[in-house]
Motif scaffolding. Structure first.
Motif, short mmCIF file in Angstrom:
data_model
loop_
_atom_site.label_atom_id
_atom_site.label_comp_id
_atom_site.label_asym_id
_atom_site.label_seq_id
_atom_site.Cartn_x
_atom_site.Cartn_y
_atom_site.Cartn_z
N SER A 143 1.15 -0.95 0.12
CA SER A 143 -0.13 0.14 -0.21
C SER A 143 0.96 0.60 -0.03
O SER A 143 1.84 1.22 0.08
N GLY A 144 0.05 2.76 -0.44
CA GLY A 144 1.18 3.58 -0.11
C GLY A 144 1.77 3.62 0.86
O GLY A 144 2.55 3.96 1.38
N GLY A 145 1.58 3.94 1.39
CA GLY A 145 1.47 3.91 3.77
C GLY A 145 2.64 2.13 3.42
O GLY A 145 3.98 2.88 4.32
N GLN A 146 2.58 1.51 3.46
CA GLN A 146 4.10 0.31 3.76
C GLN A 146 5.05 1.13 2.40
O GLN A 146 6.34 0.83 2.78
N LYS A 147 4.59 1.60 1.91
CA LYS A 147 5.72 1.79 0.46
C LYS A 147 6.84 3.28 1.49
O LYS A 147 8.11 3.03 1.43
N GLN A 148 6.13 4.17 2.22
CA GLN A 148 6.77 5.11 2.54
C GLN A 148 7.43 4.85 3.38
O GLN A 148 8.27 5.14 3.49
N ARG A 149 7.27 3.46 4.22
CA ARG A 149 7.83 3.20 5.27
C ARG A 149 9.27 2.30 5.01
O ARG A 149 10.29 2.42 5.38
N VAL A 150 9.05 1.79 2.94
CA VAL A 150 9.60 1.01 3.01
C VAL A 150 11.20 1.98 2.91
O VAL A 150 12.53 1.65 2.58
N PRO A 168 7.50 14.37 2.54
CA PRO A 168 7.14 12.82 2.20
C PRO A 168 6.13 12.50 2.14
O PRO A 168 5.09 11.41 1.70
N LEU A 169 5.42 13.02 3.06
CA LEU A 169 3.69 12.28 2.76
C LEU A 169 2.90 13.16 2.28
O LEU A 169 1.91 12.36 2.18
N GLN A 179 -0.83 8.97 10.76
CA GLN A 179 -0.11 7.79 10.96
C GLN A 179 1.65 7.79 10.23
O GLN A 179 2.54 7.67 11.69
N MET A 180 2.12 8.46 9.60
CA MET A 180 3.67 7.93 9.62
C MET A 180 4.06 9.77 9.91
O MET A 180 5.15 9.51 10.35
N ARG A 181 2.97 10.43 10.74
CA ARG A 181 3.80 11.86 10.85
C ARG A 181 4.05 11.14 12.91
O ARG A 181 5.33 10.99 13.17
N LYS A 182 3.16 9.82 13.28
CA LYS A 182 3.75 9.85 14.70
C LYS A 182 5.06 8.70 14.37
O LYS A 182 6.09 8.86 14.88
N GLU A 183 4.68 7.91 13.84
CA GLU A 183 6.17 7.15 12.90
C GLU A 183 7.67 7.48 12.42
O GLU A 183 8.27 7.49 13.47
N ILE A 184 6.93 8.61 12.69
CA ILE A 184 8.51 9.84 11.58
C ILE A 184 9.11 10.03 13.40
O ILE A 184 10.50 9.89 13.75
N SER A 203 0.33 22.11 9.47
CA SER A 203 0.04 21.01 10.49
C SER A 203 1.34 20.08 10.46
O SER A 203 1.10 19.95 12.37
N GLU A 204 2.06 19.75 10.43
CA GLU A 204 2.77 18.74 9.68
C GLU A 204 4.12 20.03 10.44
O GLU A 204 4.54 19.06 11.11
N ALA A 205 4.22 20.57 10.66
CA ALA A 205 5.71 21.80 11.00
C ALA A 205 5.48 22.21 12.21
O ALA A 205 6.49 21.50 13.14
N LEU A 206 4.36 22.47 12.58
CA LEU A 206 4.07 22.76 13.80
C LEU A 206 3.90 21.30 14.61
O LEU A 206 4.40 21.55 15.56
N GLY A 207 3.54 20.15 14.73
CA GLY A 207 3.02 19.38 14.86
C GLY A 207 3.54 18.63 15.63
O GLY A 207 4.59 17.25 16.38
N MET A 208 4.97 18.35 14.33
CA MET A 208 6.28 17.56 14.30
C MET A 208 7.64 17.93 14.64
O MET A 208 9.40 17.47 15.31
#
Length: 350
Positions: A143-150, A168-169, A179-184, A203-208
């Motif tokens: 899946s798209g999420g799995q590809k990004q994890r690879v 990347p997201l 979900q991927m924000r948490k992974e990163i 929101s990505e910048a503020l949250g991570m």
């Protein structure tokens, strides 16, 4: 100690100046987000750090080594950096294992135990990103999420000094992005690798991020913690681009007192932070959550407003409040819902 530095870096493409004298330092283990609209220069800066472009002027340093200036450039594979792209950039003819193991064979300065025991290292990285047992699958089976994890596992497998991430997201759906924000963030905590993360999503910048660098027109507009960028913007551009802002009209009586225009007279607003960047514009930037509403009482002497729109959002209400000739955005909790055309008192809490 810094993981990366750009000192007086400029980049020109023909007659176009993509970057104009950028100074940026990223501390060891720091998570820095480059935030800005399309064309502001954030991806160009990332490509210079990666070694895909040569600066027109200035110097690039990574891990205390000068890796580029206008006369010389150390190639990407010699910089010990990992990269994660928006498009995943996986090789379709290679298995998950082969994709992730690739840098162990071709990157320079790979630790010997990783190079000598690639299967164990790859297995560890896949477990970290939640893909244990998928070594023999091909990208087309993911899946798209799995590809990004690879792609993420491939970028960190050789223990880079610096991890560069270019939006990347952005190709993932909203749930996967969260979900991927948490992974990163988890990987950042586990590895302690410095990260430079390019995004146009506030929101990505503020949250991570530990620190946000807001860019505009090839220059740095403001850099600071997410809290400082949000609540202490140093220019109208930052106030507008990062979150929503109301620009209250009036005039500055002194450094900490804003005289709000209110019908026939003015109301003094006492400001607790530095707003000197807005004095010349004669406005006060106020976030929607810095405005409080209460039922209007005659003779209160407060700011009179009228509810023009109301939207229920679960934990909060979003209001548009007419104040004189202006319309202010307000965010409140659900304890006191107000009706359309209701008169309210607006309190400014800055």
């Amino acid at each position: 100690m810094n993981s990366a530095m750009a000192i007086g870096v400029s980049k020109e493409f023909g007659n176009v100046t993509a970057l104009n004298h950028i100074d940026l330092s990223v501390g060891r283990g720091e998570f820095v987000a480059l935030l800005g609209p399309s064309g502001c220069g954030k991806t160009t800066l990332l490509r210079l750090l990666a070694g895909f472009e040569t600066p027109t002027d200035g110097e690039i340093w990574i891990n205390q080594e000068r890796v580029a200036d206008k006369t010389r450039m150390i190639p990407p594979e010699a910089r010990r950096i990992g990269m994660v792209f928006q498009s995943f950039a996986l090789w379709p003819h290679m298995t998950v294992y082969e994709n992730v193991a690739f840098p162990l064979q071709y990157q320079q300065h790979v630790p010997a135990d990783y190079r000598d025991n690639p299967r164990q290292r790859v297995a560890n990285m896949l477990e970290m990103v939640g893909l244990a047992g998928m070594e023999n699958r091909y990208p087309s089976q993911l899946s798209g999420g799995q590809k990004q994890r690879v792609a993420l596992a491939r970028a960190i497998v050789f223990n880079p000094n610096l991890l560069l991430m270019d939006e990347p997201l952005s190709s993932l759906d909203a749930e996967l992005r969260m979900q991927m924000r948490k992974e990163i963030q988890h990987i950042h905590r586990e590895l302690g690798t410095a990260i430079i993360y390019v995004t146009h999503d506030q929101s990505e910048a503020l949250g991570m991020a530990d620190r946000i660098v807001v860019m505009r027109g090839g220059q740095i507009e403001q850099a600071g913690t997410p809290h400082a960028i949000y609540y202490e913007p140093q220019s109208p551009f930052v106030a507008k681009f990062v979150g929503r802002s109301n620009f209250l009209q009036g005039n500055w009586a002194d450094a900490r007192t804003f005289m709000l225009a209110n019908g026939e007279g003015t109301i003094p607003i006492h400001v607790s932070r530095d707003c000197s960047a807005f004095h010349a514009h004669q406005v006060l930037p106020v976030r929607p959550d810095q405005l409080k509403l209460r039922p209007w009482e005659v003779g209160s002497g407060g700011v009179l407003g009228t509810v023009r729109h109301a939207q229920f959002q679960g934990r909060e209400w979003l209001y548009s409040i007419r104040v004189g000739e202006e319309e202010w955005e307000v965010v409140t909790d659900t304890r006191e819902p107000f009706g359309y055309d209701q008169q309210v008192e607006v309190e400014v809490c800055v």
